[in-house]
Design a protein around this motif. Sequence first.
Motif, PDB file in Angstrom:
ATOM      1  N   VAL A  51      -6.560  39.000 -29.114  1.00  0.00           N
ATOM      2  CA  VAL A  51      -5.209  38.709 -28.632  1.00  0.00           C
ATOM      3  C   VAL A  51      -5.251  37.690 -27.499  1.00  0.00           C
ATOM      4  O   VAL A  51      -4.434  36.760 -27.472  1.00  0.00           O
ATOM      5  CB  VAL A  51      -4.489  40.011 -28.201  1.00  0.00           C
ATOM      6  CG1 VAL A  51      -3.188  39.707 -27.488  1.00  0.00           C
ATOM      7  CG2 VAL A  51      -4.240  40.896 -29.416  1.00  0.00           C
ATOM      8  N   ASN A  52      -6.182  37.827 -26.575  1.00  0.00           N
ATOM      9  CA  ASN A  52      -6.289  36.860 -25.485  1.00  0.00           C
ATOM     10  C   ASN A  52      -6.576  35.457 -26.019  1.00  0.00           C
ATOM     11  O   ASN A  52      -6.003  34.474 -25.540  1.00  0.00           O
ATOM     12  CB  ASN A  52      -7.359  37.277 -24.476  1.00  0.00           C
ATOM     13  CG  ASN A  52      -6.851  38.304 -23.503  1.00  0.00           C
ATOM     14  OD1 ASN A  52      -5.734  38.211 -23.024  1.00  0.00           O
ATOM     15  ND2 ASN A  52      -7.673  39.287 -23.212  1.00  0.00           N
ATOM     16  N   GLU A  53      -7.449  35.349 -26.997  1.00  0.00           N
ATOM     17  CA  GLU A  53      -7.752  34.033 -27.566  1.00  0.00           C
ATOM     18  C   GLU A  53      -6.529  33.447 -28.266  1.00  0.00           C
ATOM     19  O   GLU A  53      -6.244  32.258 -28.138  1.00  0.00           O
ATOM     20  CB  GLU A  53      -8.942  34.126 -28.533  1.00  0.00           C
ATOM     21  CG  GLU A  53      -9.443  32.781 -28.993  1.00  0.00           C
ATOM     22  CD  GLU A  53      -9.823  31.845 -27.849  1.00  0.00           C
ATOM     23  OE1 GLU A  53      -9.588  30.629 -27.990  1.00  0.00           O
ATOM     24  OE2 GLU A  53     -10.346  32.310 -26.825  1.00  0.00           O
ATOM     25  N   TRP A  54      -5.805  34.259 -29.003  1.00  0.00           N
ATOM     26  CA  TRP A  54      -4.570  33.786 -29.662  1.00  0.00           C
ATOM     27  C   TRP A  54      -3.568  33.303 -28.621  1.00  0.00           C
ATOM     28  O   TRP A  54      -2.948  32.257 -28.795  1.00  0.00           O
ATOM     29  CB  TRP A  54      -3.958  34.907 -30.482  1.00  0.00           C
ATOM     30  CG  TRP A  54      -4.559  35.079 -31.840  1.00  0.00           C
ATOM     31  CD1 TRP A  54      -5.801  34.685 -32.261  1.00  0.00           C
ATOM     32  CD2 TRP A  54      -3.938  35.692 -32.953  1.00  0.00           C
ATOM     33  NE1 TRP A  54      -5.986  35.040 -33.550  1.00  0.00           N
ATOM     34  CE2 TRP A  54      -4.864  35.663 -34.013  1.00  0.00           C
ATOM     35  CE3 TRP A  54      -2.720  36.293 -33.163  1.00  0.00           C
ATOM     36  CZ2 TRP A  54      -4.588  36.181 -35.264  1.00  0.00           C
ATOM     37  CZ3 TRP A  54      -2.433  36.818 -34.408  1.00  0.00           C
ATOM     38  CH2 TRP A  54      -3.353  36.758 -35.450  1.00  0.00           C
ATOM     39  N   LEU A  55      -3.414  34.058 -27.566  1.00  0.00           N
ATOM     40  CA  LEU A  55      -2.464  33.669 -26.525  1.00  0.00           C
ATOM     41  C   LEU A  55      -2.908  32.381 -25.833  1.00  0.00           C
ATOM     42  O   LEU A  55      -2.081  31.505 -25.546  1.00  0.00           O
ATOM     43  CB  LEU A  55      -2.283  34.797 -25.515  1.00  0.00           C
ATOM     44  CG  LEU A  55      -1.570  36.038 -26.052  1.00  0.00           C
ATOM     45  CD1 LEU A  55      -1.621  37.153 -25.023  1.00  0.00           C
ATOM     46  CD2 LEU A  55      -0.139  35.723 -26.437  1.00  0.00           C
ATOM     47  N   ARG A  56      -4.184  32.233 -25.575  1.00  0.00           N
ATOM     48  CA  ARG A  56      -4.682  30.990 -24.970  1.00  0.00           C
ATOM     49  C   ARG A  56      -4.393  29.785 -25.867  1.00  0.00           C
ATOM     50  O   ARG A  56      -3.993  28.722 -25.394  1.00  0.00           O
ATOM     51  CB  ARG A  56      -6.180  31.080 -24.701  1.00  0.00           C
ATOM     52  CG  ARG A  56      -6.529  31.916 -23.507  1.00  0.00           C
ATOM     53  CD  ARG A  56      -8.018  31.845 -23.187  1.00  0.00           C
ATOM     54  NE  ARG A  56      -8.343  32.839 -22.185  1.00  0.00           N
ATOM     55  CZ  ARG A  56      -8.882  34.025 -22.449  1.00  0.00           C
ATOM     56  NH1 ARG A  56      -9.207  34.351 -23.685  1.00  0.00           N
ATOM     57  NH2 ARG A  56      -9.125  34.883 -21.482  1.00  0.00           N
ATOM     58  N   MET A  57      -4.613  29.948 -27.167  1.00  0.00           N
ATOM     59  CA  MET A  57      -4.341  28.859 -28.100  1.00  0.00           C
ATOM     60  C   MET A  57      -2.854  28.516 -28.111  1.00  0.00           C
ATOM     61  O   MET A  57      -2.485  27.337 -28.163  1.00  0.00           O
ATOM     62  CB  MET A  57      -4.824  29.221 -29.510  1.00  0.00           C
ATOM     63  CG  MET A  57      -6.333  29.233 -29.633  1.00  0.00           C
ATOM     64  SD  MET A  57      -6.975  29.439 -31.315  1.00  0.00           S
ATOM     65  CE  MET A  57      -6.203  30.943 -31.853  1.00  0.00           C
ATOM     66  N   ASN A  58      -2.006  29.522 -28.057  1.00  0.00           N
ATOM     67  CA  ASN A  58      -0.567  29.279 -28.035  1.00  0.00           C
ATOM     68  C   ASN A  58      -0.126  28.622 -26.740  1.00  0.00           C
ATOM     69  O   ASN A  58       0.762  27.773 -26.735  1.00  0.00           O
ATOM     70  CB  ASN A  58       0.202  30.576 -28.285  1.00  0.00           C
ATOM     71  CG  ASN A  58       0.293  30.894 -29.755  1.00  0.00           C
ATOM     72  OD1 ASN A  58       1.069  30.281 -30.466  1.00  0.00           O
ATOM     73  ND2 ASN A  58      -0.524  31.831 -30.212  1.00  0.00           N
TER      74      ASN A  58
END
Length: 69
Positions: A51-58
Motif C-alpha cells: 500500500v505504501n508503494e502504491w501511494l508513493r507512485m500515486n
Amino acid sequence: MKKEYDSSKGERGRFYYPDATCSFPVYLEPDVDDFINQLADEQDVSVQELVNEWLRMNIKLVQSVQPRG
C-alpha cells in the motif's frame, strides 16, 4: 468507579513525548482488502509495504501532472 481520585502525587508531563507521531488506521472495503491481501501474498510482501508503494507512485503521478507554480 471512585467518587474522587487523589492526583496530588501525579507528575505533570510524565507521558508527554514531543517527538511522538500518531498513525491513523485505514479501513478498506472488503473487495479492496481481499485484492490487496492476495496481491501482497503473490508478491511476498506485507500489505503495508504494498500500500505504501502504491501511494508513493500515486503521489508522484499527481505531482507530475500538477502545474508548477
